[in-house]
Scaffold this active site. Sequence first.
Site, PDB file in Angstrom:
ATOM      1  N   ASP A  72      -2.557  -0.282   8.475  1.00  0.00           N
ATOM      2  CA  ASP A  72      -3.414  -0.426   6.913  1.00  0.00           C
ATOM      3  C   ASP A  72      -4.049  -1.206   6.869  1.00  0.00           C
ATOM      4  OD1 ASP A  72      -3.852   1.946   5.538  1.00  0.00           O
ATOM      5  OD2 ASP A  72      -1.890   2.598   5.218  1.00  0.00           O
ATOM      6  N   ASP A 113      -7.505   9.391   3.767  1.00  0.00           N
ATOM      7  CA  ASP A 113      -6.249   9.893   3.894  1.00  0.00           C
ATOM      8  C   ASP A 113      -6.546  11.426   4.117  1.00  0.00           C
ATOM      9  OD1 ASP A 113      -3.272   7.945   2.556  1.00  0.00           O
ATOM     10  OD2 ASP A 113      -4.791   7.382   4.345  1.00  0.00           O
TER      11      ASP A 113
END
Length: 510
Positions: free
Chosen positions: A215, A270
């Site tokens: 991430d 996302d």
Amino acid sequence: VALLPSLLTPASSSSSCTCTYNHNILTVQSGYGKTERDHPGHQQPDCAKTVAIMMIQSWHSSFRSSALAVAAMAIATTGTPNAAFAYDNGLGLTPPMGWNSWNKFHCDGLNETLVLDMADALIESGLHDAGYTYINLDDCWQKSRNKDGTIQEDLDKFPSTIPALVDNIHDKGLLFGLYSDAGYRTCALRPGSLGYEVQDATTYASWDVDYLKYDNCYADPLTAKSRYKAMHDALNSTDRPIFFSMCEWGWQDPATWAREYANSWRTTGDIKPTWESWTMILDQNDQWHEYAGPGGWNDPDMLEAGNGELLDSLVQARSHFTLWCLIKAPLLLGNDLRAMSDEILEIISNREVIAWNQDKLGHQGHKVATYFADGTRASTKQQFTTQRQLRTQQQHQTASNVKGDASKSSLSSLSSSNPNAKWTDDKDGPLQVWTGKLSEDRIALVLFNRSPTAANITAEWNDIGLDASTSANVRCVWWHKDLGSFSASFTAEVESLGVAAFELSPVQYQ
């Protein structure tokens, strides 16, 4: 890549080379130049492969804008016409398939029992037989570092330890994935890997981890490339191939540079289980379709079929899943496999649609035509502002503050200031034709209706790469039924928010 010397070695002095290996350094001298590469002593030096890489790099530098050169490299490396030089760790020849914990369970719901339940459900439901292989833990499995810096699992969540869990998952015939972050902390405030890349990669390899999602929280957004390269290098220094999934959110347009470092790269923010979210992400991802191929894939985020609106609306779930298969997205389920309906299971286990995703040609499907409700043809040439252009000024303003004290919400706010800036185009119609090439001269065709009412959608042969005189056998991959032979065009009625999906064969390309 290893096939390049035998397939494309030119009849010149460039075809000869010398290799020397000393103190874990492989030196190659050929007509393409000289290169030195770190080479671990436990691996046999591969001179031919190194020369092949040098050939690709030489061609790429000289003919970067030439479609012919790209095609030549792709045919030599993967047998496909669309793939460019990719990170070669032997993984990701087709998009990965499996399950990830985040979309449904986030941080609080993740624990050892859940993971084992999902693994059992993947097998018992038949999803493993359909191709789903990875069981991936997202954020919140880790808790701290010990005195020597080694990452420590959260023993309250994983009392048997991560290595024991990995063994258990492997014993079931599945593969295991973990999550970390290219920053000081993960998005859920667990320890990140920035500065610990080698130590963490070594630990993951010693645990026999198969997949790493990496991430982008708690770090300077302007340093993404160097941060992801550091973990790429660290993973490469181990003796274990680990699928490397970059989750950079598309901020620095990773499709244009990440193939050298990763097996997949997130092109968007996302996903959420809503129509607005997954269709916006679909459009954002589409602009990068030429950059994907075997070994390296655009990642529009995980599947939401069976969650939120895509649980309540089977039409949406079917559309979402079909299009993710067409665009060669990683197929990582994000729902509760223990409690899904028969209808959701039927959607996510459709082997004819999955076969598109796993097709060896590796061609990412994309949008080729759009129409308005009255049948008027619309433009498909959307004017995109790249992620980098959209955010450069904001990133410069924010970078000095994004160190150990920033939160993901402050980073995410950069992308939410104008969420439609990249993808909305009033010239783009709601009745859409999407297509992708398949192996053995087949074509995948998806008619997508984004309007509020049912509508007929027509695919013209010249839009999908066929001569109008070509006859093609058409099969519906949701009805599992052959519909006959057609030429020039094909029309189907498509329900609101739905798709109609077909496979055309045999065909002849223009």
